[in-house]
Design a protein around this motif. Structure first.
Motif, PDB file in Angstrom:
ATOM      1  N   GLN A 224       0.832  -0.935  -0.035  1.00  7.93           N
ATOM      2  CA  GLN A 224       0.102   0.085  -0.051  1.00  7.93           C
ATOM      3  C   GLN A 224       0.788   1.306  -0.022  1.00  7.93           C
ATOM      4  O   GLN A 224       1.836   1.203   0.748  1.00  7.93           O
ATOM      5  N   ALA A 225       0.388   2.132  -0.575  1.00  4.84           N
ATOM      6  CA  ALA A 225       1.162   3.440  -0.627  1.00  4.84           C
ATOM      7  C   ALA A 225      -0.125   4.657  -0.981  1.00  4.84           C
ATOM      8  O   ALA A 225      -0.871   4.470  -1.616  1.00  4.84           O
ATOM      9  N   VAL A 226       0.320   5.820  -0.654  1.00  2.46           N
ATOM     10  CA  VAL A 226      -0.589   7.111  -0.716  1.00  2.46           C
ATOM     11  C   VAL A 226       0.267   8.158  -1.393  1.00  2.46           C
ATOM     12  O   VAL A 226       1.427   8.504  -1.262  1.00  2.46           O
ATOM     13  N   ASP A 314      -8.169 -12.367 -12.180  1.00  2.12           N
ATOM     14  CA  ASP A 314      -6.861 -13.060 -11.945  1.00  2.12           C
ATOM     15  C   ASP A 314      -5.598 -12.263 -11.997  1.00  2.12           C
ATOM     16  O   ASP A 314      -5.656 -11.447 -13.150  1.00  2.12           O
ATOM     17  N   GLU A 315      -4.763 -12.188 -11.002  1.00  2.00           N
ATOM     18  CA  GLU A 315      -3.333 -11.730 -11.237  1.00  2.00           C
ATOM     19  C   GLU A 315      -3.514 -10.142 -11.614  1.00  2.00           C
ATOM     20  O   GLU A 315      -2.846  -9.619 -12.241  1.00  2.00           O
ATOM     21  N   LEU A 316      -4.712  -9.465 -10.758  1.00  2.00           N
ATOM     22  CA  LEU A 316      -4.792  -8.077 -11.024  1.00  2.00           C
ATOM     23  C   LEU A 316      -3.757  -7.608 -10.317  1.00  2.00           C
ATOM     24  O   LEU A 316      -3.400  -7.573  -9.245  1.00  2.00           O
ATOM     25  N   SER A 317      -2.720  -6.651 -11.157  1.00  3.57           N
ATOM     26  CA  SER A 317      -1.387  -6.249 -10.327  1.00  3.57           C
ATOM     27  C   SER A 317      -1.683  -4.755  -9.429  1.00  3.57           C
ATOM     28  O   SER A 317      -1.298  -4.604  -8.447  1.00  3.57           O
ATOM     29  N   HIS A 318      -2.736  -3.865  -9.983  1.00  5.59           N
ATOM     30  CA  HIS A 318      -2.709  -2.514  -9.098  1.00  5.59           C
ATOM     31  C   HIS A 318      -4.217  -2.242  -9.172  1.00  5.59           C
ATOM     32  O   HIS A 318      -5.148  -2.509  -9.745  1.00  5.59           O
ATOM     33  N   VAL A 319      -4.611  -1.722  -7.845  1.00  7.12           N
ATOM     34  CA  VAL A 319      -5.807  -0.962  -7.553  1.00  7.12           C
ATOM     35  C   VAL A 319      -5.421   0.344  -7.089  1.00  7.12           C
ATOM     36  O   VAL A 319      -4.559   0.679  -6.424  1.00  7.12           O
ATOM     37  N   ILE A 320      -6.034   1.413  -7.693  1.00  7.22           N
ATOM     38  CA  ILE A 320      -5.757   2.782  -7.371  1.00  7.22           C
ATOM     39  C   ILE A 320      -7.280   3.344  -7.152  1.00  7.22           C
ATOM     40  O   ILE A 320      -8.074   3.354  -7.537  1.00  7.22           O
ATOM     41  N   ASN A 321      -7.047   4.058  -5.824  1.00 10.24           N
ATOM     42  CA  ASN A 321      -8.121   4.916  -5.112  1.00 10.24           C
ATOM     43  C   ASN A 321      -7.802   6.254  -5.683  1.00 10.24           C
ATOM     44  O   ASN A 321      -7.071   7.187  -5.217  1.00 10.24           O
ATOM     45  N   PHE A 322      -8.534   6.552  -6.979  1.00  6.95           N
ATOM     46  CA  PHE A 322      -8.495   8.024  -7.390  1.00  6.95           C
ATOM     47  C   PHE A 322      -9.028   8.966  -6.300  1.00  6.95           C
ATOM     48  O   PHE A 322      -8.537  10.160  -6.412  1.00  6.95           O
ATOM     49  N   GLU A 323     -10.222   8.387  -5.754  1.00  4.51           N
ATOM     50  CA  GLU A 323     -10.602   9.071  -4.605  1.00  4.51           C
ATOM     51  C   GLU A 323     -10.795   8.253  -3.510  1.00  4.51           C
ATOM     52  O   GLU A 323     -11.033   7.203  -3.559  1.00  4.51           O
ATOM     53  N   LEU A 324     -10.304   8.691  -2.281  1.00  2.00           N
ATOM     54  CA  LEU A 324     -10.509   7.939  -0.853  1.00  2.00           C
ATOM     55  C   LEU A 324     -11.973   7.853  -0.515  1.00  2.00           C
ATOM     56  O   LEU A 324     -12.756   8.661  -0.704  1.00  2.00           O
ATOM     57  N   PRO A 325     -12.441   6.568  -0.253  1.00  9.83           N
ATOM     58  CA  PRO A 325     -13.705   6.294   0.149  1.00  9.83           C
ATOM     59  C   PRO A 325     -14.075   7.204   1.456  1.00  9.83           C
ATOM     60  O   PRO A 325     -13.199   7.078   2.208  1.00  9.83           O
ATOM     61  N   ASN A 326     -15.358   7.548   1.674  1.00  7.36           N
ATOM     62  CA  ASN A 326     -15.486   8.172   3.074  1.00  7.36           C
ATOM     63  C   ASN A 326     -15.830   7.129   4.314  1.00  7.36           C
ATOM     64  O   ASN A 326     -16.159   7.420   5.231  1.00  7.36           O
ATOM     65  N   GLU A 327     -15.957   5.930   3.849  1.00  2.00           N
ATOM     66  CA  GLU A 327     -16.263   4.822   4.973  1.00  2.00           C
ATOM     67  C   GLU A 327     -14.822   3.870   4.623  1.00  2.00           C
ATOM     68  O   GLU A 327     -14.515   3.494   3.808  1.00  2.00           O
ATOM     69  N   PRO A 328     -14.220   3.682   5.861  1.00  2.00           N
ATOM     70  CA  PRO A 328     -12.832   3.157   5.788  1.00  2.00           C
ATOM     71  C   PRO A 328     -12.980   1.568   5.215  1.00  2.00           C
ATOM     72  O   PRO A 328     -12.009   1.140   5.042  1.00  2.00           O
ATOM     73  N   GLU A 329     -14.150   0.929   5.882  1.00  2.00           N
ATOM     74  CA  GLU A 329     -14.271  -0.438   5.344  1.00  2.00           C
ATOM     75  C   GLU A 329     -14.356  -0.661   3.928  1.00  2.00           C
ATOM     76  O   GLU A 329     -13.994  -1.580   3.428  1.00  2.00           O
ATOM     77  N   THR A 330     -14.788   0.520   3.363  1.00  2.11           N
ATOM     78  CA  THR A 330     -14.894   0.456   1.674  1.00  2.11           C
ATOM     79  C   THR A 330     -13.453   0.101   1.147  1.00  2.11           C
ATOM     80  O   THR A 330     -13.167  -0.399  -0.008  1.00  2.11           O
ATOM     81  N   LEU A 348      -2.526   1.702  -4.623  1.00  3.83           N
ATOM     82  CA  LEU A 348      -2.121   3.337  -4.564  1.00  3.83           C
ATOM     83  C   LEU A 348      -3.467   4.086  -4.208  1.00  3.83           C
ATOM     84  O   LEU A 348      -4.520   3.870  -4.874  1.00  3.83           O
ATOM     85  N   SER A 349      -3.177   5.019  -3.432  1.00  9.13           N
ATOM     86  CA  SER A 349      -4.221   5.768  -3.083  1.00  9.13           C
ATOM     87  C   SER A 349      -3.809   7.216  -3.466  1.00  9.13           C
ATOM     88  O   SER A 349      -2.707   8.017  -2.978  1.00  9.13           O
ATOM     89  N   PHE A 350      -4.835   8.093  -3.897  1.00  5.00           N
ATOM     90  CA  PHE A 350      -4.614   9.598  -4.041  1.00  5.00           C
ATOM     91  C   PHE A 350      -5.279  10.474  -3.065  1.00  5.00           C
ATOM     92  O   PHE A 350      -6.599  10.163  -2.865  1.00  5.00           O
ATOM     93  N   CYS A 351      -4.718  11.270  -2.436  1.00  2.00           N
ATOM     94  CA  CYS A 351      -5.212  11.949  -1.217  1.00  2.00           C
ATOM     95  C   CYS A 351      -5.041  13.427  -1.224  1.00  2.00           C
ATOM     96  O   CYS A 351      -3.975  13.929  -1.336  1.00  2.00           O
ATOM     97  N   ASP A 352      -6.186  14.216  -1.832  1.00 10.16           N
ATOM     98  CA  ASP A 352      -6.084  15.586  -1.570  1.00 10.16           C
ATOM     99  C   ASP A 352      -6.281  15.973  -0.288  1.00 10.16           C
ATOM    100  O   ASP A 352      -6.546  15.483   0.435  1.00 10.16           O
ATOM    101  N   ALA A 353      -6.062  17.253  -0.024  1.00  8.67           N
ATOM    102  CA  ALA A 353      -6.042  17.773   1.446  1.00  8.67           C
ATOM    103  C   ALA A 353      -7.277  17.777   2.306  1.00  8.67           C
ATOM    104  O   ALA A 353      -7.308  17.495   3.369  1.00  8.67           O
ATOM    105  N   GLU A 354      -8.266  17.687   1.372  1.00  7.39           N
ATOM    106  CA  GLU A 354      -9.518  17.621   2.318  1.00  7.39           C
ATOM    107  C   GLU A 354      -9.947  16.477   2.522  1.00  7.39           C
ATOM    108  O   GLU A 354     -10.930  15.996   3.102  1.00  7.39           O
ATOM    109  N   GLU A 355      -9.208  15.233   1.895  1.00  4.07           N
ATOM    110  CA  GLU A 355      -9.586  13.828   2.095  1.00  4.07           C
ATOM    111  C   GLU A 355      -8.612  13.347   3.264  1.00  4.07           C
ATOM    112  O   GLU A 355      -8.886  12.144   3.593  1.00  4.07           O
ATOM    113  N   THR A 356      -7.802  14.023   3.686  1.00  4.01           N
ATOM    114  CA  THR A 356      -6.820  13.514   4.752  1.00  4.01           C
ATOM    115  C   THR A 356      -7.799  12.941   6.095  1.00  4.01           C
ATOM    116  O   THR A 356      -7.107  11.997   6.610  1.00  4.01           O
ATOM    117  N   PRO A 357      -8.910  13.369   6.372  1.00  8.29           N
ATOM    118  CA  PRO A 357      -9.526  12.907   7.422  1.00  8.29           C
ATOM    119  C   PRO A 357     -10.244  11.321   6.993  1.00  8.29           C
ATOM    120  O   PRO A 357     -10.040  10.498   7.933  1.00  8.29           O
TER     121      PRO A 357
END
Length: 448
Positions: A224-226, A314-330, A348-357
């Motif tokens: 994982q990385a952000v 099968d063998e999916l290499s990458h998941v990218i969160n273009f927007e972070l979900p507002n529910e952490p379980e998601t 990989l997750s993209f986090c803008d300033a307002e998504e940090t919570p």
């Protein structure tokens, strides 16, 4: 342990060998023997751990053995019902039943909404042993007398927490009312919140319990990385990352249907093969897009959370969160599309300033800090974090006072997780203007 050690019958072992399966996952090791003993089961396991096979294999075995010992004639009656929340997940389960049961002589079919019911009713009229269904279409076909559940001997409620999230609990209760009282029931969920336990108690009788991983944890094989990035720069960052040839296929998540369409359109214009999949797409379009993605004809599939649990590639290499979900379980369910069945993967997750919570809530749930990658062309600055902190603080004050608009960021923090206190005083990476990653993670923890 091998599948032979689970006392499975030869027709199923032969099919598993054809599929390349040799060793059962922990949820399969623990669940299959209990189900074969005809016990009710309460199973908790994160996505990607093999839950589908954990209940499909023993159901096929029990029904095959019953079929071998019976001289029943006439049309087949539905003996097993598997209820699941989404079309994609229903199709996945249907494919698994077909693969594992190819040598058993059992028949199964899948019913779901959004498509013509004619092929589904034709299969039902011909007679089936196992029915996989989404709640809405099932109730519709029951009302039309195409589905009769009075012969059900095995009932599976899969992804129970997602059922509640999507508002299907009343539909589930309607189905339960018409099921025979005497049956074997299996209940699977990735989380076990109090409302999930309450629902389970209405279904199960003296159940055995199986929990193979901490609730809402992430698979260790997923790296994982952000990236901290401005909202308007996310498209450019995605295109920058897709220049990396090691990203064979990427499943990209957005929060909205419009956002999914926009992202797919933007990166397609840049020359990257991409399609979007969400609830407004027709079922045929969704199946076609997913099939293209599985065949690597499409490199990027952009999806909303309706696909978070139903896509099995099968063998999916990458998941990218273009927007972070507002529910952490998601977040857990999203990234669980990669790193499946012991394979490695990257999230990989993209986090803008307002998504940090949102990031703070995610890190609290998974009990770990997500590493930050600062070395990219579109970093956030300390000023960006300070402005976001001020916005979130104002939104919280408005919410407490009962006035103004509801906060859009859903924050439970007076400043963004990862941002510098009071907008200043943080150390900087070389020439990037962004706070160092260790400081970001420290602030994320303090806001969790």
């Amino acid at each position: 342990m091998t599948f032979e050690d689970l006392n499975l019958i030869e027709p199923i072992l032969k099919a598993l060998k054809t599929e390349g399966y040799t060793n059962p996952t922990p949820i399969q090791q623990k669940s299959i023997p209990l189900i074969l003993q005809k016990k009710d089961l309460l199973g908790c396991a994160q996505t990607g751990t093999g839950k589908t096979a954990a209940f499909s294999i023993p159901i096929l075995q029990l029904l095959h053995e019953q079929q071998q010992n019976s001289d029943q004639r006439g049309p087949r009656k539905i003996k097993a019902l598997i209820l699941t929340p989404t079309r994609e997940l229903a199709l996945q389960i249907g494919e698994s039943l077909t693969s594992y049961g190819k040598h058993t002589g059992l028949k199964s079919t899948v019913v779901f909404g959004g498509v013509s019911q004619h092929p589904q009713t034709t299969a039902l009229k011909a007679g089936i042993d196992i029915l996989v269904a989404t709640p809405g279409r099932l109730l519709d076909l029951m009302a039309q007398k195409y589905v009769h559940l009075n012969s059900i001997e095995m009932f599976v409620l899969d992804e129970a927490d997602r059922m509640l999230d999507m508002g299907f609990v009343n539909d589930v209760r309607k189905v339960l009312k018409v099921l025979p009282e005497k049956k074997q029931s299996l209940f699977f969920s990735a989380t076990m919140a109090p409302e999930i336990i309450k629902l389970a108690n209405t279904i199960l009788v003296n159940p055995s319990q199986v929990e193979v991983t901490p609730i809402s944890s992430t698979v260790n094989t997923i790296k994982q990385a952000v990236y901290y990035v401005k909202k308007n720069d996310k498209k450019n960052l995605l295109l920058h990352l897709l220049k990396d040839g090691s990203i064979d296929r990427a499943l990209v998540f957005t929060r909205t249907k419009h956002g999914a369409d926009r992202v797919a359109r933007d990166i397609s214009k840049a020359g990257v093969q991409a399609e979007a999949i969400h609830g407004n797409k027709s079922q045929n379009a969704r199946v076609r897009a997913l099939d293209n993605f599985k065949k690597s004809q499409t490199r990027v599939l952009v999806a909303t959370d309706i696909a978070a649990r139903g896509i099995d590639v099968d063998e999916l290499s990458h998941v990218i969160n273009f927007e972070l979900p507002n529910e952490p379980e998601t977040y857990v369910h999203r990234i669980g599309r990669t790193g499946r069945a012991g394979a490695s993967g990257v999230a990989l997750s993209f986090c803008d300033a307002e998504e940090t919570p949102y990031l703070a809530s995610i890190q609290k749930l998974i009990s770990k800090s997500v590493p930050v990658i600062d070395n990219h062309p579109f970093p956030l600055t300390a000023k960006d974090f300070a402005e976001a902190a001020s916005t979130i603080k104002q939104q919280k004050q408005q919410k407490r006072g009962g006035g103004g608009r509801r906060p859009s960021s859903g924050g439970g923090s007076s400043r963004p997780a990862g941002g510098p206190r009071n907008g200043g005083g943080s150390s900087q990476d070389n020439r990037s203007g962004a706070p160092r990653s260790e400081n970001r993670n420290r602030f994320a923890k303090s806001n969790a």
